[in-house]
Design a protein around this motif. Structure first.
Motif, PDB file in Angstrom:
ATOM      1  N   MET A 237       1.599  -1.347   0.379  1.00 23.85           N
ATOM      2  CA  MET A 237       0.410  -0.093   0.617  1.00 23.85           C
ATOM      3  C   MET A 237       0.900   0.974   0.173  1.00 23.85           C
ATOM      4  N   SER A 238       1.247   2.244  -0.912  1.00 20.14           N
ATOM      5  CA  SER A 238       1.250   3.352  -0.318  1.00 20.14           C
ATOM      6  C   SER A 238       0.673   4.467   0.604  1.00 20.14           C
ATOM      7  N   ASP A 239       2.188   5.659   0.875  1.00 17.09           N
ATOM      8  CA  ASP A 239       1.334   6.027   2.253  1.00 17.09           C
ATOM      9  C   ASP A 239      -0.344   7.051   1.487  1.00 17.09           C
ATOM     10  N   GLU A 240      -0.583   7.275   0.609  1.00 18.51           N
ATOM     11  CA  GLU A 240      -1.341   7.571   0.068  1.00 18.51           C
ATOM     12  C   GLU A 240      -2.577   7.018   0.247  1.00 18.51           C
ATOM     13  N   GLN A 241      -2.320   6.128   0.002  1.00 17.26           N
ATOM     14  CA  GLN A 241      -3.159   5.214   0.132  1.00 17.26           C
ATOM     15  C   GLN A 241      -4.255   5.179   2.102  1.00 17.26           C
ATOM     16  N   VAL A 242      -2.993   4.856   2.487  1.00 20.29           N
ATOM     17  CA  VAL A 242      -3.022   4.847   3.889  1.00 20.29           C
ATOM     18  C   VAL A 242      -3.833   5.951   4.543  1.00 20.29           C
ATOM     19  N   ARG A 243      -3.160   6.969   4.100  1.00 16.13           N
ATOM     20  CA  ARG A 243      -4.834   8.265   3.912  1.00 16.13           C
ATOM     21  C   ARG A 243      -5.450   8.353   3.980  1.00 16.13           C
ATOM     22  N   ASP A 244      -5.899   7.938   2.629  1.00 18.13           N
ATOM     23  CA  ASP A 244      -7.643   7.542   2.020  1.00 18.13           C
ATOM     24  C   ASP A 244      -7.769   6.614   3.546  1.00 18.13           C
ATOM     25  N   HIS A 245      -7.832   5.643   3.656  1.00 18.06           N
ATOM     26  CA  HIS A 245      -8.174   4.907   4.777  1.00 18.06           C
ATOM     27  C   HIS A 245      -8.453   5.315   5.706  1.00 18.06           C
ATOM     28  N   LEU A 246      -7.464   6.307   6.095  1.00 13.16           N
ATOM     29  CA  LEU A 246      -7.417   6.909   7.696  1.00 13.16           C
ATOM     30  C   LEU A 246      -8.526   7.732   8.002  1.00 13.16           C
ATOM     31  N   LEU A 247      -8.855   8.583   7.038  1.00 14.21           N
ATOM     32  CA  LEU A 247      -9.523   9.980   6.459  1.00 14.21           C
ATOM     33  C   LEU A 247     -10.637   8.743   5.842  1.00 14.21           C
ATOM     34  N   THR A 248     -11.637   7.751   5.151  1.00 11.71           N
ATOM     35  CA  THR A 248     -12.685   6.952   5.485  1.00 11.71           C
ATOM     36  C   THR A 248     -13.010   7.027   6.860  1.00 11.71           C
ATOM     37  N   MET A 249     -12.540   6.447   7.171  1.00 12.65           N
ATOM     38  CA  MET A 249     -12.439   5.785   8.940  1.00 12.65           C
ATOM     39  C   MET A 249     -13.083   7.273   9.275  1.00 12.65           C
ATOM     40  N   LEU A 250     -12.421   7.826   9.475  1.00  8.38           N
ATOM     41  CA  LEU A 250     -12.558   8.973  10.116  1.00  8.38           C
ATOM     42  C   LEU A 250     -14.146   9.986  10.160  1.00  8.38           C
ATOM     43  N   LEU A 251     -14.405  10.155   9.147  1.00  9.82           N
ATOM     44  CA  LEU A 251     -15.492  10.759   8.361  1.00  9.82           C
ATOM     45  C   LEU A 251     -16.811   9.530   8.029  1.00  9.82           C
ATOM     46  N   ALA A 252     -16.748   8.481   7.676  1.00  9.22           N
ATOM     47  CA  ALA A 252     -18.166   7.317   7.927  1.00  9.22           C
ATOM     48  C   ALA A 252     -17.655   6.976   9.707  1.00  9.22           C
ATOM     49  N   GLY A 253     -17.063   6.722  10.073  1.00  8.81           N
ATOM     50  CA  GLY A 253     -17.194   5.862  11.807  1.00  8.81           C
ATOM     51  C   GLY A 253     -17.242   7.016  12.389  1.00  8.81           C
ATOM     52  N   HIS A 254     -17.496   8.469  12.681  1.00  6.79           N
ATOM     53  CA  HIS A 254     -17.847   9.299  13.782  1.00  6.79           C
ATOM     54  C   HIS A 254     -19.220   9.848  13.578  1.00  6.79           C
ATOM     55  N   GLU A 255     -19.178  10.700  12.450  1.00  8.99           N
ATOM     56  CA  GLU A 255     -21.213  10.877  12.572  1.00  8.99           C
ATOM     57  C   GLU A 255     -22.074  10.054  12.663  1.00  8.99           C
ATOM     58  N   THR A 256     -21.818   9.339  11.829  1.00  8.92           N
ATOM     59  CA  THR A 256     -22.918   8.084  11.771  1.00  8.92           C
ATOM     60  C   THR A 256     -23.054   7.882  13.420  1.00  8.92           C
ATOM     61  N   THR A 257     -22.098   7.096  14.159  1.00 11.12           N
ATOM     62  CA  THR A 257     -22.439   6.141  15.214  1.00 11.12           C
ATOM     63  C   THR A 257     -22.829   7.852  16.088  1.00 11.12           C
ATOM     64  N   ALA A 258     -22.602   8.909  16.063  1.00  8.41           N
ATOM     65  CA  ALA A 258     -23.133  10.819  16.413  1.00  8.41           C
ATOM     66  C   ALA A 258     -24.405  10.391  16.508  1.00  8.41           C
TER      67      ALA A 258
END
Ligand code: HEM
Length: 432
Positions: A237-258
Motif C-alpha cells: 500500500m502507498s502512504d497516500e492509500q494509508v491516508r485515504d483509509h484513515l480519513l475514510t474511517m474518520l469521516l464514515a465512523g464518527h458522524e453516523t455513530t454520533a
C-alpha cells in the motif's frame, strides 16, 4: 425510461422537488406507503427509481449485485477527498483495500477498542453536573470523534484532536446542504471552499506527522493505523492509500455513530419507562466491558437505528438491464433503496413510528432486509460491530452514572444531508 413505473404526483419541470423540499423524510415515508414496491422520483436534473421492498433491497445488495454498482455521484462527490478509501474505491482497489483493513475490525481487536470506548465515555460523562442541560448531539459528536480518533489514528494530543475536529466539521460542512455548495467547483475561492481546503491541508498535515511518528517508534499500538502501516511497509500500500483509509474511517465512523447515540439518548429521555428498564440492566453488573451481555440496551439501539437510520437512503446505479416487480430497469438507471421509508413501513412493522424496543425480542419475525441500517452484502458497513459496541458501551456508561430527562426542547428533525443528522441542538437534562 420506463414510463409505466408509478411516480408520486409532482409538478411539471420541478417534479417532486417541492414536496421533497418541504418534508423530505415524510415524502419518502408516504411514497413507500402509497407507491411501493417500485416507484420513480424526479427532481430537476435527476430521476431515480426507488426499490421499496425487502426482497428488492436484497436483490440489489446481494443476489443480483453484479447488475448494480455504487452510485457514481458518491464517488464524484467524495472521491477527490477520500481516493482509495473504502467508501469511494471500486473494483480491485476496493477488494484489496477491504482485505487489508478488515483485520482492524476482528473481534479480538474490538475488545481492546472497548476499553478506549469505556474510558473516553467516562471522561465525557464526568464533565456533566447534576441538572445540567446538555446538547446531546454536540456531546455525542465530540465523544465519537475522540473514540475514532484514538482507535483509528492513535491520536490523544489535545491540539491534534482539535485540528481533526475542526477539519471534520469543515469537511462535513462543505457537503451540507447537499445541493448548493456542491455546484461550486472547489477551485472557486468561496469562504466554504477556502475553509474546506484549509481543513483538508491541516488534516493531511496531522496524518503525515502521525505516520512519521508511528514509523519512528514501531510497535506503538494495535490500531487501524498500525495495520495499515504494516501493509505500507510491506509495499502492499502507498502512504497516500494509508491516508485515504484513515480519513475514510474518520469521516464514515464518527458522524453516523454520533447521530445514533444522540437519537438513543433523546428517545430514552422521552420514554422514561424504557429508560428505567435499561438503567436497571446496566447498573446490575459490578463492571461493564466489551463482553458484558446487555440485551435490553441492544434492543434500544436496534430500535433507534430502525426509526432514525443515519444513512437513510442508499444509492446505486444499474449497470446491466434488470426486471423487477414486472418493470424493466434499463442499465444506467439510478436506484435508491429508501432505508427510512422501509424501516417505517406499516406492512413490515406494527405502529412503525412508535419507539418499541421489545419488538426486537424476536428479530427473526421480520423478513431479511426489512431492516438494514448498515446496508448489506459485500459493501456492507465494515464498522458495524465497532459502532454497535460503541453505542452499547456509551449508553451503559451514561446510564450507570446519570439518568436522562426530556426538556421542552428535546425535539429534533433530521436534515437531508449526507447523513440524517439533527437540524440543531438536541437538549436533554442529566440527573445524577
Ligand atoms: C451507527 C453507525 C453507522 C452506520 C449507521 C453506518 C452505515 C453504513 C452503511 C449503510 C454503509 C453502506 C453504504 C452503501 O452500501 O452504500 C456503510 C459503509 C461503510 N462504513 Fe459505516 N456506518 C456506521 C458506522 C461506521 C463506523 C464506526 C465505521 C468505521 C470505524 C464505518 C465505516 C464504514 C466504511 C469504511 C464503509 C464502506 C465499506 C465498503 O464499501 O467496503 N461505519 N456504513
Amino acid at each position: 425510461m420506463n414510463e409505466s413505473i408509478p411516480e408520486p404526483v409532482g409538478l411539471p419541470l420541478l417534479g417532486n422537488a417541492l414536496s421533497i423540499g418541504r418534508d423530505p423524510f415524510g415524502f419518502v415515508e408516504d411514497a413507500v406507503a402509497d407507491h411501493g414496491p417500485v416507484f420513480r422520483v424526479s427532481v430537476p436534473g435527476l430521476s431515480f427509481v426507488c426499490y421499496a421492498e425487502p426482497s428488492l433491497v436484497e436483490r440489489v445488495l446481494v443476489t443480483e449485485r453484479d447488475r448494480y454498482e455504487k452510485d457514481p455521484r458518491e464517488r464524484n462527490l467524495l472521491g477527490p477527498l477520500l481516493g482509495a478509501g473504502l467508501l469511494t474505491a471500486r473494483g480491485e482497489t476496493w477488494e484489496r483495500g477491504r482485505k487489508q483493513v478488515q483485520p482492524a475490525f476482528y473481534p479480538g481487536r474490538l475488545r481492546a477498542y472497548g476499553e478506549v470506548m469505556l474510558e473516553r465515555t467516562d471522561g465525557f460523562v464526568q464533565r456533566w453536573s447534576d441538572g445540567q442541560r446538555v446538547d446531546a448531539y454536540e456531546w455525542a459528536r465530540g465523544l465519537t470523534l475522540s473514540i475514532v480518533g484514538s482507535v483509528v489514528f492513535g491520536v490523544d494530543g489535545v491540539e491534534e484532536m482539535r485540528t481533526i475536529s475542526r477539519a471534520a466539521d469543515a469537511i462535513t460542512g462543505r457537503f451540507e446542504p447537499l445541493s448548493v455548495t456542491l455546484e461550486v467547483p472547489l477551485w472557486v475561492p468561496t469562504p466554504a471552499n477556502r475553509r474546506y481546503r484549509r481543513a483538508v491541508d491541516d488534516l493531511d498535515g496531522v496524518i503525515a506527522d502521525l505516520l512519521d511518528r508511528r514509523r519512528a517508534s514501531p510497535g506503538s499500538g494495535d490500531d487501524l493505523c498500525a495495520t495499515l502501516l504494516a501493509a505500507a511497509d510491506d509495499g502492499a500500500m502507498s502512504d497516500e492509500q494509508v491516508r485515504d483509509h484513515l480519513l475514510t474511517m474518520l469521516l464514515a465512523g464518527h458522524e453516523t455513530t454520533a447521530i445514533a447515540l444522540t437519537c438513543a439518548m433523546a428517545l430514552l429521555a422521552t420514554h422514561p419507562d424504557e429508560q428505567a428498564r435499561v438503567l436497571e440492566e446496566v447498573r446490575e453488573p459490578e463492571t461493564v466491558d466489551a463482553g458484558t451481555a446487555l440485551p435490553r440496551t441492544d434492543r434500544v439501539i436496534r430500535e433507534t437505528l430502525r426509526l432514525y437510520p443515519p444513512t437513510y437512503l442508499l444509492f446505486r446505479q444499474a449497470i446491466a438491464d434488470d426486471e423487477v416487480a414486472g418493470y424493466e430497469i434499463p442499465a444506467g438507471t439510478r436506484i435508491c433503496l429508501p432505508q427510512w421509508g422501509i424501516h417505517r413501513d406499516e406492512r413490515l412493522f406494527d405502529a412503525p413510528r412508535s419507539f418499541r424496543p421489545d419488538r426486537w425480542l424476536d428479530p427473526d419475525a421480520y423478513p431479511d432486509f426489512a431492516y438494514f441500517p448498515f446496508g448489506g452484502g459485500p459493501r456492507a458497513c465494515i464498522g458495524r460491530r465497532f459502532a454497535l459496541l460503541e453505542l452499547r458501551l456509551a449508553l451503559a456508561t451514561i446510564l450507570r452514572t446519570v439518568s436522562l430527562e426530556a426538556t421542552p426542547e428535546t425535539e429534533w428533525s433530521p436534515t437531508p444531508a449526507l447523513t440524517s443528522r439533527p437540524d440543531g441542538p438536541v437538549w436533554v437534562r442529566v440527573r445524577s
